[in-house]
Structure formats: structure tokens, C-alpha cells
Write a protein that holds these residues in place. Structure first.
Motif, PDB file in Angstrom:
ATOM      1  N   GLY A 138       0.820  -1.206   0.000  1.00 23.04           N
ATOM      2  CA  GLY A 138       0.000   0.000   0.000  1.00 23.04           C
ATOM      3  C   GLY A 138       0.860   1.265   0.000  1.00 23.04           C
ATOM      4  N   GLN A 139       1.952   1.228   0.781  1.00 27.51           N
ATOM      5  CA  GLN A 139       2.853   2.394   0.827  1.00 27.51           C
ATOM      6  C   GLN A 139       3.506   2.620  -0.528  1.00 27.51           C
ATOM      7  OE1 GLN A 139       5.244   0.928   4.050  1.00 27.51           O
ATOM      8  NE2 GLN A 139       4.218   2.213   5.583  1.00 27.51           N
ATOM      9  N   ARG A 140       3.934   1.521  -1.136  1.00 28.74           N
ATOM     10  CA  ARG A 140       4.571   1.651  -2.453  1.00 28.74           C
ATOM     11  C   ARG A 140       3.596   2.235  -3.469  1.00 28.74           C
ATOM     12  NH1 ARG A 140       9.164  -2.145  -3.337  1.00 28.74           N
ATOM     13  NH2 ARG A 140       8.550  -2.051  -5.511  1.00 28.74           N
ATOM     14  N   ALA A 141       2.349   1.757  -3.433  1.00 24.31           N
ATOM     15  CA  ALA A 141       1.351   2.266  -4.382  1.00 24.31           C
ATOM     16  C   ALA A 141       1.162   3.763  -4.207  1.00 24.31           C
ATOM     17  CB  ALA A 141       0.029   1.533  -4.169  1.00 24.31           C
ATOM     18  N   ARG A 142       1.155   4.221  -2.930  1.00 21.00           N
ATOM     19  CA  ARG A 142       0.973   5.651  -2.700  1.00 21.00           C
ATOM     20  C   ARG A 142       2.169   6.452  -3.217  1.00 21.00           C
ATOM     21  NH1 ARG A 142      -0.663   6.147   3.413  1.00 21.00           N
ATOM     22  NH2 ARG A 142      -0.271   3.897   3.367  1.00 21.00           N
ATOM     23  N   VAL A 143       3.395   5.947  -2.954  1.00 16.94           N
ATOM     24  CA  VAL A 143       4.589   6.655  -3.437  1.00 16.94           C
ATOM     25  C   VAL A 143       4.565   6.732  -4.961  1.00 16.94           C
ATOM     26  CG1 VAL A 143       7.098   6.617  -3.573  1.00 16.94           C
ATOM     27  CG2 VAL A 143       5.970   5.983  -1.447  1.00 16.94           C
ATOM     28  N   SER A 144       4.171   5.619  -5.581  1.00 19.21           N
ATOM     29  CA  SER A 144       4.135   5.583  -7.040  1.00 19.21           C
ATOM     30  C   SER A 144       3.169   6.640  -7.578  1.00 19.21           C
ATOM     31  CB  SER A 144       3.712   4.184  -7.479  1.00 19.21           C
ATOM     32  OG  SER A 144       3.618   4.109  -8.871  1.00 19.21           O
ATOM     33  N   LEU A 145       2.008   6.768  -6.932  1.00 17.83           N
ATOM     34  CA  LEU A 145       1.041   7.781  -7.356  1.00 17.83           C
ATOM     35  C   LEU A 145       1.596   9.192  -7.129  1.00 17.83           C
ATOM     36  CD1 LEU A 145      -1.771   8.695  -8.276  1.00 17.83           C
ATOM     37  CD2 LEU A 145      -2.542   8.462  -5.916  1.00 17.83           C
ATOM     38  N   LEU A 146       2.206   9.395  -5.957  1.00 14.37           N
ATOM     39  CA  LEU A 146       2.787  10.712  -5.661  1.00 14.37           C
ATOM     40  C   LEU A 146       3.812  11.091  -6.720  1.00 14.37           C
ATOM     41  CD1 LEU A 146       3.476  10.669  -1.805  1.00 14.37           C
ATOM     42  CD2 LEU A 146       1.701  11.929  -3.039  1.00 14.37           C
ATOM     43  N   ARG A 147       4.656  10.100  -7.101  1.00 15.40           N
ATOM     44  CA  ARG A 147       5.697  10.377  -8.088  1.00 15.40           C
ATOM     45  C   ARG A 147       5.070  10.845  -9.395  1.00 15.40           C
ATOM     46  NH1 ARG A 147       9.605   5.568  -9.753  1.00 15.40           N
ATOM     47  NH2 ARG A 147       7.733   4.925 -10.864  1.00 15.40           N
ATOM     48  N   THR A 148       4.014  10.139  -9.820  1.00 17.09           N
ATOM     49  CA  THR A 148       3.359  10.521 -11.072  1.00 17.09           C
ATOM     50  C   THR A 148       2.799  11.940 -10.987  1.00 17.09           C
ATOM     51  OG1 THR A 148       2.750   8.210 -11.307  1.00 17.09           O
ATOM     52  CG2 THR A 148       1.647   9.763 -12.750  1.00 17.09           C
ATOM     53  N   LEU A 149       2.209  12.265  -9.817  1.00 17.65           N
ATOM     54  CA  LEU A 149       1.570  13.578  -9.695  1.00 17.65           C
ATOM     55  C   LEU A 149       2.577  14.709  -9.567  1.00 17.65           C
ATOM     56  CD1 LEU A 149      -1.422  12.656  -7.367  1.00 17.65           C
ATOM     57  CD2 LEU A 149      -1.412  12.929  -9.858  1.00 17.65           C
ATOM     58  N   LEU A 150       3.758  14.431  -8.955  1.00 17.64           N
ATOM     59  CA  LEU A 150       4.752  15.491  -8.762  1.00 17.64           C
ATOM     60  C   LEU A 150       5.271  16.021 -10.097  1.00 17.64           C
ATOM     61  CD1 LEU A 150       6.912  14.417  -5.700  1.00 17.64           C
ATOM     62  CD2 LEU A 150       5.404  16.391  -5.903  1.00 17.64           C
ATOM     63  N   ALA A 151       5.153  15.229 -11.169  1.00 19.52           N
ATOM     64  CA  ALA A 151       5.598  15.703 -12.482  1.00 19.52           C
ATOM     65  C   ALA A 151       4.579  16.679 -13.073  1.00 19.52           C
ATOM     66  CB  ALA A 151       5.817  14.527 -13.429  1.00 19.52           C
ATOM     67  N   ASN A 152       3.498  16.920 -12.339  1.00 15.88           N
ATOM     68  CA  ASN A 152       2.482  17.868 -12.773  1.00 15.88           C
ATOM     69  C   ASN A 152       1.860  17.502 -14.119  1.00 15.88           C
ATOM     70  OD1 ASN A 152       1.056  19.999 -11.898  1.00 15.88           O
ATOM     71  ND2 ASN A 152       2.855  21.352 -11.725  1.00 15.88           N
ATOM     72  N   PRO A 153       1.288  16.286 -14.241  1.00 15.75           N
ATOM     73  CA  PRO A 153       0.768  15.874 -15.540  1.00 15.75           C
ATOM     74  C   PRO A 153      -0.515  16.613 -15.913  1.00 15.75           C
ATOM     75  CG  PRO A 153       0.222  14.236 -13.879  1.00 15.75           C
ATOM     76  CD  PRO A 153       1.070  15.270 -13.195  1.00 15.75           C
ATOM     77  N   GLY A 154      -0.748  16.742 -17.212  1.00 18.81           N
ATOM     78  CA  GLY A 154      -1.979  17.364 -17.688  1.00 18.81           C
ATOM     79  C   GLY A 154      -3.124  16.369 -17.733  1.00 18.81           C
ATOM     80  N   ALA A 155      -2.811  15.082 -17.655  1.00 21.05           N
ATOM     81  CA  ALA A 155      -3.824  14.037 -17.613  1.00 21.05           C
ATOM     82  C   ALA A 155      -3.194  12.812 -16.978  1.00 21.05           C
ATOM     83  CB  ALA A 155      -4.308  13.688 -19.021  1.00 21.05           C
ATOM     84  N   LEU A 156      -4.055  11.912 -16.446  1.00 24.26           N
ATOM     85  CA  LEU A 156      -3.539  10.754 -15.743  1.00 24.26           C
ATOM     86  C   LEU A 156      -4.144   9.482 -16.332  1.00 24.26           C
ATOM     87  CD1 LEU A 156      -1.802   9.869 -13.328  1.00 24.26           C
ATOM     88  CD2 LEU A 156      -3.828  10.089 -11.888  1.00 24.26           C
ATOM     89  N   LEU A 157      -3.301   8.496 -16.622  1.00 24.80           N
ATOM     90  CA  LEU A 157      -3.782   7.204 -17.122  1.00 24.80           C
ATOM     91  C   LEU A 157      -3.536   6.141 -16.057  1.00 24.80           C
ATOM     92  CD1 LEU A 157      -2.284   7.327 -20.732  1.00 24.80           C
ATOM     93  CD2 LEU A 157      -4.543   8.092 -19.950  1.00 24.80           C
TER      94      LEU A 157
END
Lengths: 210, 580
Positions: A138-157
């Protein structure tokens, strides 16, 4: 700033994987593409993020913020993607994994502050120097999501991001994810074979879709 | 259809495991004994103790002689410069080329050429290369006299230049493909396309993802091979004799000269020199370890600094040119050997021979019969024995179901890589001494054994990961169906693994063919193989004979590689899943 699919279809050796798909996802909304395994839903995601393998052809148009992105290389599309595996980089600490996603140009101190802030917000205080291998699923999944969001994406897949989590965690991560999408106000597209994963936005079932 | 009940009860797995323990047992203790005795048998003479030549007094005399020797300083310097130049050059080149060009068309062409490139023995490549780059070589001929005005070969000291540059370039060309092959193997351990997608979706250029994310994950799998390259580059003999500096030569060549000196005192000094070389190699490996630590600390922050752009992407054409250039050199080095082998008269600065002839091939068939037969027999014997031991050890490993036990076992078995990490000349003299006690010196058994020691590590390296990833459930199913683990092993597992086993065989065989130092020392001059002939002829003045011999040396392993590729293809012609 919506994500739009206009008559999108993927063919392989002239054969279409599914009927043309049209979708309009508004910011803050999560759409769902359902389908049995092998129906081409993951291939659709790779077409949107730009990692379509050799041998596949994309038809139709993909627009982000009104701009067609079909021909733009993956790293310039500004689209974040989450897989069922967390794919944290095993040679970096949790902090470096997150800093990797931040834009260049900030001084080190600023970067560290942003990373700490993101970790605190996700209930992972003090995880900066931890080895990814020591975290729970669960912790890894959260870090993975945080990493994706920190790049400031315009859309999320989201490519079946919950399928490796057990029932209890699933609900927790789902709620966290949808809350983040709302907060960042970006369009998101979830792909899954499990009806329990469905989001509240528009829905397309690739298996029955004609 | 009738159902026949199982006739015999299944053998208990522990019984099988106990039987299989024989293989790792043999390998572990003979490797320990050989390397240990080999080192001791070199250290003692370096302290003046060599009873076989009537020397029994313990003294530091060989060491003082060594340090007083006028050639030592230059030899140590050129050894260190060329050795480190090769190791660093090959490592950086393989990493940067991977980051810049992986997945491109040039890269895919290069991947197809890896096996033939790696099958070229060092000595044959060195001769081909010297025919290209020497003052009277093909490259100068191509532009002479039009561009250079040379009507006679210029008097450049190439190859054999005093700084070992020719040697360095040749070995970088030879070791880079090896590291690339290791990298390609390590790449299967990680999910390349998903990692690439994550990195790129975070905004990183592909070259940058490979540099910052993929390569650091590959490195742990490459460490052992890189250490082997360092050890090899510092202690190479055959290539250094053909391309390296001469006055003085590199340290390993100097040591071999002393060992071959009829004077006992020179041999004692040789033992001291060999031990000094061992120290240089071990020191270099330790330095490499420290450099890795330092680099990790240094780049830890920089890896996550967020820089998405890099000079690597615009430099991709440079990488492509280097790849093409490297491949071209290998092709030209082979073509020039073929040309010279059919030459009767070829004057400078003509681009092609003036008169052609089959004479040197005809003559060679007569002269090369015995060394050829010996090469093939020694290669077959050592590789087949090595494969039996390797498969036995890996099969024993597969019975260790507990990860803890498997890891401990692997730790013990890493002893088999020692021969790759130590200079050959640092212990082969001692092995020769040891074999003398058993009256096996200059015997076929001793020689096969000495080759086996260098073949076995490569068999493990090439077969290990495929063998370990074999789906255990297939063996369970096959054993339950046939009622016999032996049948399951022989009829299911071995045929399914035929392709990697044959490939591994080809690698092992070409390692044996290329052995120079063991053949020279353990064979004690009584066993001349194609490789000892090639190295001896490389110094001679007749390029035509040298070319013919070098081609023989090159064609043997190439033939075996071709067999390894086509035999499984033919055997499983109608089995699609067995084709790839």
C-alpha cells in the motif's frame, strides 16, 4: 483542460482491436474503460501516452487541452501513467524517486521541501531515505502515485492500478487517488477488468462496445 | 486407451539431491585445490623455493632482483596504463552506446553481429588488426600514394607502440561487445518497456531514462564481468605479444619470458613478477570497488536533479558512427586476413595483391593437421566435461527450494569465477608444479584440466540464468507423468534447454580454442594447438602464412557457433515456441 478521444481505433496488421472509441473527459473527472483481458484496453492506454509498440497503428485523434498529441513523443505529452506494478526505481531512495519527477531548475533545498511535503500529505512522514524494498504494498502504491503527480501531468492514465492490492487497501488507495485527481483538477482515464474498480465518470465497455 | 498405474515408486527428492551433491563437491574442491596450489606454487618460488630446480633456501633474492631489473618500471607503467585504459574505455563506451543507441536500427544490426564478433579469438583479431593499422597495412595502402605520397611504408612504430595504444584500442574493440552482451543478458532481469514508459511519462528523454534509471539497475549484474575485464586487460599475454610494446613489453609478457628462461634464477624472478602482477590486479579490483562507491555517492543527488534534457540525445549519431565503425573494423580485419591468405605477391602501396595463390592453404593442410586435431580434441573434452559438471551443479541448485540455502550455495560456488579474476600467469606456473607431483605435467589429462578451469566459469555465466528460470512446474508434471525424475530430466528438461546448452557449449569451446598460456605452460611445448601456432607465427615475417593460421583459428569457433544456432532450429523445425 479536457482529454478527448475522437474516433480512436488501433489496428494490427490491418485488423482493428475494437470499434472506434470517442470520449470526452473533463478535468477532475475519472472515466473508465472496461473489458476482458486481451480486448486491447492496455494498448489503448499506450496509444494515449505514446508508447504504442511497433506493429500497431493508431487511427483517430487524441487531444489534450485542445491540442492533438498523436505525433508528439511520449516525454513531451505531459501525461502521467500508473501501472499495476508500482515500478519504483529500486536503486533510488523514496525521496530520490519523488525528486526524480520534479522539474529541473530548483535548488536542492527546495526539491527536498517539496518531496517532504508530498510525503507528509500522503501519511508517509519521514520516508525520504527509505529503501523502496522495505515498504508495504500500500505504501509503495501511494509513493508511485505521488511520483506521477509530482511531475504535474496534464492528464492521468491508470492501467489496473488496484489489481495487485488486497481488498482493504484497494478502497483506501482508490479514495486517495480520486481525491488527488479532483484536487489537481486533471482528467483521468482508468482501465480495468474489475467492475468494482469503476470510477464515477463516463464508462466504455470495450468488449460489448460497437 | 488404458491407464497403466505407475510401476516404480518415485525416488525421494532428498535422495536425488544427495546424488547431485557430487557435482558441486567435485567442482568446489578441485577449484579450491587448483587455484590454491597454483598460487602457492608461484609464491614459494618467488621466495626462492623451487625444489624441482634444486632451489630450497628461503630468500627475498628473487624480489630484489625483480625490483632491480631495468625493464620493470616501464613494464609496470605500460601494463597499468593500457589495462586501465581498456577497462575504463570498454565500460564507458558500452554504457554510453547503450544509453544513446539502444533500440535503434544500428543497435539491432550490432546485436545480430555480437555472437560472430565475440567468437573471434583474440590472437586472430590482433593479427587482422595489425594488418590493417601497421605502416604497410591496408588502411595506409588505401590512401597511398595519392593522399600520403608514400611509396614505401612509413617508419611508424605501429602496432607495438611503446605506450600500448594499439593494444588498448584492440582490446577496447574486443571487450566492449562482451560488456554489451552481458548488458543485454542483464536487461532481461528488469521490465524494460514499463520502466521506460514511466520514465518517459515523467518527461525524460529515452537516452536519459536509460542513463539514470536502466543502467544503474543493470550495473549489479555486470559487476563480475567488469572485474573480469579489468583482470584480463591487466594480464593479457597473447594479444600483448602481437600488438603490445616490446622494449620493455607489458609485465605479463615479461613474466612469461622469465618463466621460459632456462636459468633457474630467472624463473624465480618470474614467480616474483607474477605475484607482483597478482597484487596489481587485486589492487585494481579494490580500486574499482572504491570508484563504484564514490560514483554512487556522487551521482545519488544528480540522478534526481530533474534534468530531462541531456547531451546524449543529440549525440546519438556519434554513437551510431562508433557502432558502425567498430563493426567495420571487425569485418575489415577478417577480410584482410582472407586477402593475405590467398596472396602470392602484394607490393606496397597496391590496394590489392598483384598475384594470387592457393599455395599457403594447400601447405597448411599438411602442416596444420596435428595441431588442429589437438585443438578440437582438447576443446571437445574440456567443454563436454565442463557442461556435465555445470548442469550437475545447476540441477543440484534447483533442488534447493529454500532461498536461504540457495543463496548460501551460490556464495560457495562463486569460487568458480576466481580463474577469471586472477591473472593466468599468477597461478598457472604453480599449477604446472602441482601437476608435476602427480606426473600429469605435459599430459593430455593435465592440459584438458587446465582448459576446463577457464571454460567452466563461462559455461556457468552463459547457462546459469536460463537454467535457473526454467519453470519448476514443468519438471513436476513430467516427473509425475513418467514416474522417473531421470526420464523427466533427459526427455523434457534437456531438450527444452537444448538451445541455451548448445550456445553455452559454443562459448566454452571457443574459450578453450583461444587458450594460450595454459597450453604453453601445462602442455610444456609438447602440445601445439592452433593458438600456440598462431601466436608463434604472428611474430614471423610472412603475412600470408600468419593469415592462413589466424583464419583457421577464427573459423573453428565460428563453425561451432553456427552449429549451435542451426542444430536446434532444424531439430525443432515444426515447433514454433522452440524457435524463440
Amino acid at each position: 483542460m479536457p482529454l478527448e478521444l475522437k474516433q480512436v481505433q488501433i489496428t494490427r496488421r490491418g485488423e482493428a482491436l475494437f470499434a472506434p472509441v470517442s470520449l470526452n473527459i473533463s478535468p477532475g473527472e475519472t472515466a473508465t474503460v472496461m473489458g476482458a483481458s486481451g480486448c486491447g484496453k492496455s494498448t489503448l492506454l499506450s496509444a494515449i501516452c505514446g508508447s504504442l509498440s511497433r506493429g500497431f497503428t493508431l487511427r483517430g485523434e487524441i487531444l489534450l487541452k485542445g491540442r492533438a498529441i498523436n505525433a508528439i513523443p511520449m516525454e513531451r505529452r505531459n501525461i502521467g501513467i500508473l501501472f499495476q506494478d508500482d515500478l519504483l526505481f529500486p536503486h533510488m531512495s523514496i525521496g530520490s524517486n519523488l525528486a526524480f519527477a520534479l522539474p529541473a531548475g530548483m535548488v536542492r533545498h527546495q526539491r527536498e521541501k517539496k518531496v517532504t511535503h508530498a510525503l507528509n500529505q500522503a501519511g508517509l512522514e519521514g520516508f525520504e531515505d527509505r529503501d523502496p524494498a522495505t515498504l508495504s504494498g500500500g505504501q509503495r502504491a501511494r509513493v508511485s502515485l505521488l511520483r506521477t503527480l509530482l511531475a504535474n501531468p496534464g492528464a492521468l492514465l491508470l492501467d489496473e492500478p488496484f489489481s495487485r492490492l488486497d481488498q482493504g487497501l484497494k478502497g483506501q488507495i482508490r479514495a486517495f487517488l480520486f481525491a488527488q485527481v479532483k484536487k489537481m483538477n486533471i482528467p483521468a482515464l482508468l482501465v480495468t477488468h474489475d467492475p468494482g474498480d469503476m470510477a464515477e465518470g463516463p464508462l466504455i465497455d470495450l468488449t460489448t462496445h460497437r | 486407451m488404458t491407464f497403466t498405474p505407475q510401476k516404480r515408486p518415485l525416488k525421494s527428492p532428498t535422495g536425488i539431491s544427495k546424488f547431485l551433491l557430487v557435482f558441486p563437491g567435485i567442482v568446489f574442491f578441485t577449484f579450491l585445490a587448483t587455484v590454491g596450489a597454483g598460487l602457492l606454487g608461484t609464491w614459494l618460488p618467488s621466495l626462492g623455493y623451487l625444489p624441482a630446480m634444486g632451489k630450497t633456501a628461503l630468500t627475498l633474492h628473487p624480489w630484489t632482483e625483480l625490483f632491480k631489473h631495468p625493464a620493470l618500471g616501464g613494464a609496470v607503467r605500460s601494463t597499468l596504463i593500457s589495462g586501465w585504459g581498456i577497462a575504463l574505455g570498454a565500460f564507458l563506451l558500452s554504457g554510453l552506446l547503450f544509453a544513446m543507441n539502444y533500440g535503434s536500427r544500428t543497435w539491432r544490426v550490432m546485436e545480430k553481429m555480437l555472437a560472430p564478433i565475440l567468437s573471434v579469438p583474440h590472437a586472430a583479431f590482433a593479427i587482422g588488426l595489425s594488418f590493417l593499422i601497421s605502416p604497410g597495412g591496408w588502411l595506409v595502402r588505401m590512401v597511398s600514394p595519392e593522399l600520403t605520397g608514400f611509396d614505401l611504408p612509413p617508419d611508424w612504430v605501429i602496432p607495438k607502440d611503446p605506450h600500448g595504444i594499439s593494444l588498448m584500442i584492440a582490446l577496447i574493440l574486443k571487450e566492449t561487445p562482451f560488456l554489451i552482451l552481458v548488458m543485454a543478458g542483464a536487461l532481461q532481469q528488469i521490465d524494460y518497456s514499463a520502466t521506460m514508459a514511466v520514465g518517459r511519462s515523467l518527461g525524460y528523454r529515452p537516452a536519459q531514462v536509460r542513463l539514470k534509471i536502466i543502467l544503474p539497475q543493470l550495473f549489479p549484474h555486470m559487476r563480475l564481468s567488469l572485474y573480469a575485464v579489468i583482470a584480463y586487460s591487466l594480464s593479457v599475454v597473447d594479444m600483448s605479444m602481437i600488438l603490445g610494446p616490446t622494449t620493455p613489453p607489458t609485465l605479463p609478457v615479461l613474466v612469461v619470458q622469465w618463466f621460459n628462461d632456462p636459468m633457474p634464477d630467472a624463473r624465480l624472478m618470474g614467480a616474483a613478477g607474477a605475484t607482483l602482477l597478482l597484487g596489481m590486479v587485486l589492487g585494481s579490483l579494490f580500486l574499482a570497488y572504491l570508484l563504484e562507491k564514490a560514483a554512487t555517492a556522487l551521482f545519488k543527488w544528480r540522478m534526481a536533479n530533474g534534468k530531462r534534457e541531456t547531451l546524449l540525445s543529440p549525440m546519438a549519431p556519434v554513437g551510431r558512427t562508433l557502432l558502425m565503425g567498430g563493426m567495420t573494423v571487425f569485418i575489415l580485419a577478417m577480410v584482410i586476413l582472407v586477402l593475405w591468405s590467398f596472396t602470392w605477391r602484394w607490393q606496397f602501396p597496391d590496394i590489392l595483391p598483384e598475384r594470387w595463390s592457393f599455395r599457403f592453404w594447400e601447405k597448411s593442410i599438411h602442416a596444420l593437421g596435428p595441431p588442429m586435431v589437438k585443438t578440437l580434441l582438447i576443446g571437445l573434452a574440456s567443454t563436454i566435461a565442463g557442461l556435465v559438471l555445470t548442469i550437475g551443479c545447476l540441477e543440484y541448485e534447483s533442488t534447493l527450494l529454500e532461498p536461504h540455502a540457495a543463496n548460501r550455495y551460490k556464495k560457495y560456488m562463486s569460487i568458480i569465477y576466481l580463474p577469471l579474476l586472477l591473472p593466468q600467469v599468477a597461478f598457472i606456473f604453480g599449477v604446472q608444479m602441482m601437476l608435476t607431483w602427480f606426473h600429469l605435467d605435459a599430459s593430455a589429462t593435465g592440459l584438458v584440466w587446465s582448459h576446463l578451469i577457464f571454460v567452466l566459469p563461462y559455461l556457468f555465466l552463459t547457462l546459469g540464468s536460463t537454467y535457473r528460470s526454467f519453470d519448476r512446474r514443468i519438471m513436476t508434471t513430467a516427473t509425475l507423468l513418467s514416474g522417473s525424475p531421470m526420464k523427466a530430466f533427459l526427455k523434457v528438461k534437456l531438450p527444452m534447454l537444448l538451445r541455451p546448452i548448445l550456445f553455452s557449449f559454443a562459448v566454452g569451446f571457443s574459450v578453450s580454442v583461444a587458450q594460450y598460456i595454459p597450453t604453453l605452460f601445462i602442455g610444456a611445448g609438447r602440445f601445439s594447438t592452433i593458438t600456440t601456432e598462431v601466436v608463434a607465427l604472428a611474430g614471423g615475417s610472412d603475412r600470408r602464412v600468419a593469415a592462413v593460421y589466424a583464419l583457421y583459428q577464427q573459423l573453428i569457433p565460428m563453425g561451432i557457433y553456427l552449429l549451435a544456432i542451426f542444430v536446434p532450429k532444424l531439430m525443432f523445425m515444426n515447433r514454433k515456441l522452440m524457435q524463440r
